[in-house]
Design a protein around this motif. Sequence first.
Motif, PDB file in Angstrom:
ATOM      1  N   PHE A   1       0.847  -1.181   0.000  1.00  0.00           N
ATOM      2  CA  PHE A   1       0.000   0.000   0.000  1.00  0.00           C
ATOM      3  C   PHE A   1       0.886   1.235   0.000  1.00  0.00           C
ATOM      4  O   PHE A   1       2.067   1.156   0.341  1.00  0.00           O
ATOM      5  CB  PHE A   1      -0.908   0.007   1.237  1.00  0.00           C
ATOM      6  CG  PHE A   1      -1.903  -1.129   1.262  1.00  0.00           C
ATOM      7  CD1 PHE A   1      -1.547  -2.373   1.742  1.00  0.00           C
ATOM      8  CD2 PHE A   1      -3.190  -0.937   0.782  1.00  0.00           C
ATOM      9  CE1 PHE A   1      -2.455  -3.424   1.750  1.00  0.00           C
ATOM     10  CE2 PHE A   1      -4.110  -1.980   0.787  1.00  0.00           C
ATOM     11  CZ  PHE A   1      -3.730  -3.229   1.275  1.00  0.00           C
ATOM     12  N   ARG A   2       0.319   2.355  -0.366  1.00  0.00           N
ATOM     13  CA  ARG A   2       1.083   3.593  -0.321  1.00  0.00           C
ATOM     14  C   ARG A   2       0.186   4.739   0.095  1.00  0.00           C
ATOM     15  O   ARG A   2      -1.031   4.694  -0.083  1.00  0.00           O
ATOM     16  CB  ARG A   2       1.726   3.890  -1.678  1.00  0.00           C
ATOM     17  CG  ARG A   2       0.752   4.185  -2.806  1.00  0.00           C
ATOM     18  CD  ARG A   2       1.495   4.323  -4.126  1.00  0.00           C
ATOM     19  NE  ARG A   2       0.589   4.663  -5.226  1.00  0.00           N
ATOM     20  CZ  ARG A   2       0.979   4.728  -6.497  1.00  0.00           C
ATOM     21  NH1 ARG A   2       2.246   4.480  -6.824  1.00  0.00           N
ATOM     22  NH2 ARG A   2       0.098   5.055  -7.429  1.00  0.00           N
TER      23      ARG A   2
ATOM     24  N   ARG B   1      -4.651   6.350   1.954  1.00  0.00           N
ATOM     25  CA  ARG B   1      -3.898   5.128   1.673  1.00  0.00           C
ATOM     26  C   ARG B   1      -4.473   4.464   0.430  1.00  0.00           C
ATOM     27  O   ARG B   1      -5.693   4.377   0.267  1.00  0.00           O
ATOM     28  CB  ARG B   1      -3.971   4.185   2.866  1.00  0.00           C
ATOM     29  CG  ARG B   1      -3.055   2.976   2.757  1.00  0.00           C
ATOM     30  CD  ARG B   1      -3.032   2.225   4.059  1.00  0.00           C
ATOM     31  NE  ARG B   1      -4.325   1.610   4.345  1.00  0.00           N
ATOM     32  CZ  ARG B   1      -4.732   1.312   5.585  1.00  0.00           C
ATOM     33  NH1 ARG B   1      -3.955   1.585   6.619  1.00  0.00           N
ATOM     34  NH2 ARG B   1      -5.908   0.757   5.774  1.00  0.00           N
ATOM     35  N   GLU B   2      -3.602   3.976  -0.413  1.00  0.00           N
ATOM     36  CA  GLU B   2      -4.002   3.390  -1.686  1.00  0.00           C
ATOM     37  C   GLU B   2      -3.393   1.996  -1.809  1.00  0.00           C
ATOM     38  O   GLU B   2      -2.221   1.792  -1.506  1.00  0.00           O
ATOM     39  CB  GLU B   2      -3.487   4.270  -2.837  1.00  0.00           C
ATOM     40  CG  GLU B   2      -3.739   3.723  -4.222  1.00  0.00           C
ATOM     41  CD  GLU B   2      -3.017   4.524  -5.300  1.00  0.00           C
ATOM     42  OE1 GLU B   2      -3.334   4.357  -6.478  1.00  0.00           O
ATOM     43  OE2 GLU B   2      -2.118   5.316  -4.950  1.00  0.00           O
ATOM     44  N   ARG B   3      -4.186   1.056  -2.266  1.00  0.00           N
ATOM     45  CA  ARG B   3      -3.679  -0.289  -2.499  1.00  0.00           C
ATOM     46  C   ARG B   3      -2.839  -0.295  -3.781  1.00  0.00           C
ATOM     47  O   ARG B   3      -3.258   0.207  -4.808  1.00  0.00           O
ATOM     48  CB  ARG B   3      -4.829  -1.282  -2.625  1.00  0.00           C
ATOM     49  CG  ARG B   3      -4.408  -2.690  -3.005  1.00  0.00           C
ATOM     50  CD  ARG B   3      -5.601  -3.631  -3.026  1.00  0.00           C
ATOM     51  NE  ARG B   3      -6.678  -3.137  -3.850  1.00  0.00           N
ATOM     52  CZ  ARG B   3      -6.750  -3.276  -5.164  1.00  0.00           C
ATOM     53  NH1 ARG B   3      -5.761  -3.884  -5.804  1.00  0.00           N
ATOM     54  NH2 ARG B   3      -7.775  -2.804  -5.846  1.00  0.00           N
TER      55      ARG B   3
ATOM     56  N   GLY C   1      -8.409  -2.803   1.068  1.00  0.00           N
ATOM     57  CA  GLY C   1      -7.545  -1.705   1.485  1.00  0.00           C
ATOM     58  C   GLY C   1      -6.726  -1.970   2.712  1.00  0.00           C
ATOM     59  O   GLY C   1      -6.169  -1.045   3.299  1.00  0.00           O
ATOM     60  N   GLY C   2      -6.612  -3.227   3.081  1.00  0.00           N
ATOM     61  CA  GLY C   2      -5.859  -3.572   4.271  1.00  0.00           C
ATOM     62  C   GLY C   2      -6.777  -3.688   5.466  1.00  0.00           C
ATOM     63  O   GLY C   2      -7.972  -3.398   5.380  1.00  0.00           O
ATOM     64  N   SER C   3      -6.237  -4.110   6.573  1.00  0.00           N
ATOM     65  CA  SER C   3      -7.065  -4.297   7.759  1.00  0.00           C
ATOM     66  C   SER C   3      -6.237  -4.028   8.992  1.00  0.00           C
ATOM     67  O   SER C   3      -5.021  -4.177   8.987  1.00  0.00           O
ATOM     68  CB  SER C   3      -7.609  -5.727   7.810  1.00  0.00           C
ATOM     69  OG  SER C   3      -6.538  -6.630   7.989  1.00  0.00           O
ATOM     70  N   THR C   4      -6.908  -3.628  10.062  1.00  0.00           N
ATOM     71  CA  THR C   4      -6.179  -3.391  11.307  1.00  0.00           C
ATOM     72  C   THR C   4      -5.770  -4.702  11.958  1.00  0.00           C
ATOM     73  O   THR C   4      -4.874  -4.714  12.788  1.00  0.00           O
ATOM     74  CB  THR C   4      -7.032  -2.571  12.273  1.00  0.00           C
ATOM     75  OG1 THR C   4      -8.281  -3.254  12.482  1.00  0.00           O
ATOM     76  CG2 THR C   4      -7.321  -1.194  11.709  1.00  0.00           C
TER      77      THR C   4
END
Length: 125
Positions: A37-38, A45-47, A108-111
């Motif tokens: 990610f960036r 935040r972008e995948r 988008g990711g996860s905590t």
Amino acid sequence: EVHLVESGGGLVQPGGSLRLSCVASGDILDDYVIGWFRQAPGGARERVSCSSTGHHSINYADSVKGRFTVSSDKENNAAYLQMNNLKPEDTAVYYCWADFLWGNCLAGGSTTGAWGKGTRVTVSS
């Protein structure tokens, strides 16, 4: 629990290349879905990519398709992001992420997943 450390960022001119590394400890990285990610300055935040050895799947954001390539190295328990033909809009802090669910990466990711602290990439002449 897996721990991730990114490296390889830096300053590069437009059209240049960088290879980011994500080294894991505490668990076998190959067992995870790996995301890159960036986050650009002031941006969300972008995948960038999702990859899974177990699912034989790789997904790239449209903005990096054909320029970025992910790979993994079982021996070194690491993942890599090869970035070619870099553009100023690629400037961002890049993060490595690992989790067990493919959907979490696409979302988008996860905590609940593991995040590295990031490595900064600056593309500028």
